[in-house]
Design a protein around this motif. Structure first.
Motif, PDB file in Angstrom:
ATOM      1  N   GLU A  75       0.686  -1.231   0.089  1.00 43.12           N
ATOM      2  CA  GLU A  75       0.029   0.032   0.069  1.00 43.12           C
ATOM      3  C   GLU A  75       1.096   1.161  -0.114  1.00 43.12           C
ATOM      4  N   SER A  76       1.995   1.168   0.686  1.00 40.19           N
ATOM      5  CA  SER A  76       3.021   2.421   0.752  1.00 40.19           C
ATOM      6  C   SER A  76       3.462   2.652  -0.765  1.00 40.19           C
ATOM      7  N   HIS A  77       3.704   1.502  -1.546  1.00 39.41           N
ATOM      8  CA  HIS A  77       4.358   1.764  -2.576  1.00 39.41           C
ATOM      9  C   HIS A  77       3.564   2.292  -3.761  1.00 39.41           C
ATOM     10  N   LEU A  78       2.153   1.795  -3.423  1.00 37.14           N
ATOM     11  CA  LEU A  78       1.115   2.098  -4.286  1.00 37.14           C
ATOM     12  C   LEU A  78       0.648   3.483  -4.138  1.00 37.14           C
ATOM     13  N   ASN A  79       0.756   3.998  -2.874  1.00 33.44           N
ATOM     14  CA  ASN A  79       0.605   5.534  -2.672  1.00 33.44           C
ATOM     15  C   ASN A  79       1.741   6.317  -3.385  1.00 33.44           C
ATOM     16  N   LYS A  80       2.881   5.799  -3.438  1.00 35.99           N
ATOM     17  CA  LYS A  80       3.985   6.530  -3.911  1.00 35.99           C
ATOM     18  C   LYS A  80       3.827   6.437  -5.594  1.00 35.99           C
ATOM     19  N   TYR A  81       3.334   5.555  -5.981  1.00 38.69           N
ATOM     20  CA  TYR A  81       3.185   5.397  -7.479  1.00 38.69           C
ATOM     21  C   TYR A  81       1.979   6.319  -7.854  1.00 38.69           C
ATOM     22  N   PHE A  82       0.926   6.297  -7.046  1.00 41.77           N
ATOM     23  CA  PHE A  82      -0.212   7.209  -7.798  1.00 41.77           C
ATOM     24  C   PHE A  82       0.082   8.561  -7.618  1.00 41.77           C
ATOM     25  N   TRP A  83       1.175   8.917  -6.570  1.00 38.60           N
ATOM     26  CA  TRP A  83       1.728  10.393  -6.399  1.00 38.60           C
ATOM     27  C   TRP A  83       2.501  10.698  -7.664  1.00 38.60           C
ATOM     28  N   LEU A  84       3.298   9.885  -8.140  1.00 38.95           N
ATOM     29  CA  LEU A  84       4.029  10.289  -9.265  1.00 38.95           C
ATOM     30  C   LEU A  84       3.284  10.141 -10.628  1.00 38.95           C
ATOM     31  N   ASN A  85       2.223   9.093 -10.538  1.00 34.39           N
ATOM     32  CA  ASN A  85       1.593   8.767 -11.596  1.00 34.39           C
ATOM     33  C   ASN A  85       0.232   8.994 -11.321  1.00 34.39           C
ATOM     34  N   LYS A  86      -0.369  10.148 -11.670  1.00 32.31           N
ATOM     35  CA  LYS A  86      -1.899  10.434 -11.152  1.00 32.31           C
ATOM     36  C   LYS A  86      -2.934   9.715 -11.774  1.00 32.31           C
ATOM     37  N   PRO A  87      -3.775   9.212 -10.938  1.00 34.47           N
ATOM     38  CA  PRO A  87      -4.811   8.361 -11.344  1.00 34.47           C
ATOM     39  C   PRO A  87      -5.823   9.338 -12.295  1.00 34.47           C
ATOM     40  N   SER A  88      -6.514   8.695 -13.284  1.00 31.58           N
ATOM     41  CA  SER A  88      -7.340   9.293 -14.116  1.00 31.58           C
ATOM     42  C   SER A  88      -8.767   9.466 -13.250  1.00 31.58           C
ATOM     43  N   LYS A  89      -9.076   8.586 -12.505  1.00 35.00           N
ATOM     44  CA  LYS A  89     -10.415   8.366 -11.583  1.00 35.00           C
ATOM     45  C   LYS A  89     -10.122   7.977 -10.344  1.00 35.00           C
ATOM     46  N   LEU A  90     -10.933   8.606  -9.288  1.00 29.78           N
ATOM     47  CA  LEU A  90     -10.857   8.205  -7.892  1.00 29.78           C
ATOM     48  C   LEU A  90     -12.195   7.751  -7.442  1.00 29.78           C
ATOM     49  N   LEU A  91     -12.070   6.698  -6.721  1.00 31.69           N
ATOM     50  CA  LEU A  91     -13.364   5.950  -6.229  1.00 31.69           C
ATOM     51  C   LEU A  91     -13.712   6.500  -4.917  1.00 31.69           C
ATOM     52  N   SER A  92     -14.832   6.991  -4.549  1.00 34.00           N
ATOM     53  CA  SER A  92     -15.119   7.396  -3.187  1.00 34.00           C
ATOM     54  C   SER A  92     -15.210   6.137  -1.996  1.00 34.00           C
ATOM     55  N   PRO A  93     -15.162   6.629  -1.034  1.00 32.31           N
ATOM     56  CA  PRO A  93     -15.190   5.351   0.067  1.00 32.31           C
ATOM     57  C   PRO A  93     -16.490   4.620  -0.001  1.00 32.31           C
ATOM     58  N   GLU A  94     -17.333   5.031  -0.813  1.00 31.88           N
ATOM     59  CA  GLU A  94     -18.671   4.300  -0.966  1.00 31.88           C
ATOM     60  C   GLU A  94     -18.377   3.022  -1.782  1.00 31.88           C
TER      61      GLU A  94
END
Ligand code: 2GW
Ligand code: MN
Length: 296
Positions: free
Chosen positions: A246-265
């Motif tokens: 999860e830490s590596h995923l967060n770093k990745y998405f910081w450097l490579n912005k996701p095109s869509k985010l899902l809400s906590p729903e």
């Protein structure tokens, strides 16, 4: 070429984006600074998404790991509930990775839906069971997912679908807002803060939950390769990131912005007290019995 950030090359995907009603949920953030939508209930017309993705002939591979005790504890509920709610109307294949292939429950599947069981070794440390998913997913994408599917979505198994989890969630590169952090200030995010780790970051955009990520297979291939490489580099340096993959995923998405985010729903923990923003639960965390599951 890989295409990250909000920059859809596809005119039709752009049209879908334009059907979103960002004003429908004034109490929550529905857009990022780089103009990626954050999908909340009420912002979209599900029928428009379903029609468009049927027209594009979108298809979805779902990957899920059920190793050791997690197979018996969670797999059946995960799969049977996915059959009720996950991407109905689109072709879906479940890739179940397990060390106990013969124990995978026999689930009745709807039309155009199938299940593949792939045997994996059981790593002795649970941290490795979790982290090494990145390598296995990358290999499965290269070996067959890339030939047969538009999208790949990767899930934790300890969860249950409760409501529509549909084609509105599909996108080039999709990340999930962590239910426990979406309302909290940056300084409470549990990013990796050890400068020796490849996952190290000082600031970020959001705290993403690794229980769900996905996107076009090209992008998920890039994500899993990149995270796996960082995990292995950490091992060589004798460090492990605070929250593992999860830490590596967060770093990745910081450097490579996701095109869509899902809400906590899209991945809610029902033990959270404040439900004011939650207009629907699409997927919920399954209860955990750590003593029974983590004593291996
Ligand atoms: C994991 C932890 C302790 C003991 C066992 C396991 C375990 C995990 C296992 O025995 N067998 C197994 O198949 N898994 C898979 O790894 C399974 O798919 C599970 O959902 C996933 C992640 O483990 P989980 O769900 O117990 O971790 P969480 O819910 O605390 O997850 C967050 O943090 C993880 C890293 O620590 C991952 O990033 C995960 O994606 C996050 O949601
Ligand atoms: Mn989990």
């Amino acid at each position: 070429a890989l295409n990250f950030g909000y920059q859809t090359s596809n005119k039709e995907l752009r049209r879908i984006h334009d059907t979103l009603n960002f004003g429908a949920r004034p109490e929550v953030q529905t857009n990022t600074s780089w103009n990626a939508p954050i999908i909340w209930e009420g912002m979209f017309d599900p029928n428009i998404y379903d029609k468009m993705h049927v027209q594009f002939q979108s298809s979805v591979a779902l990957t899920v790991f059920a190793v050791g005790r997690y197979l018996d504890a969670y797999c059946k509920t995960f799969l049977t509930s996915a059959e009720q709610h996950f991407m109905l109307g689109l072709p879906v294949t479940y890739y179940v990775f397990t060390d106990l292939p013969e124990m995978v429950p026999n689930i009745e599947l709807g039309p155009h839906r199938s299940l593949k069981v792939i045997k994996v070794a059981k790593h002795s440390r649970w941290q490795d069971i979790s982290m090494m998913r990145m390598k296995t997913i990358s290999e499965a994408i290269a070996a067959e997912i890339c030939h047969n599917f538009t999208y790949v979505f990767c899930f934790d198994v300890d969860q249950e679908f409760k409501g529509r989890f549909g084609s509105e969630a599909l996108g080039d590169s999709v990340a999930l807002l962590h239910a426990h952090y979406y309302k909290r200030p940056q300084n409470m995010f549990t990013y990796d803060r050890n400068s020796k780790s490849k996952a190290y970051m000082e600031t970020g955009d959001f705290y993403y939950h690794a229980a769900i990520f996905g996107g076009a297979w090209e992008n998920v291939k890039n994500l899993t390769d990149s995270c796996y490489l960082s995990i292995m580099e950490d091992k060589l340096n004798n460090v492990e990131a605070l929250w593992h993959d999860e830490s590596h995923l967060n770093k990745y998405f910081w450097l490579n912005k996701p095109s869509k985010l899902l809400s906590p729903e899209y991945c809610w923990d029902q033990s959270i007290g404040d439900w004011r923003d939650i207009n629907i639960t699409r997927l919920v965390w399954a209860p955990k019995n750590y003593d029974a599951l983590r004593d291996s």
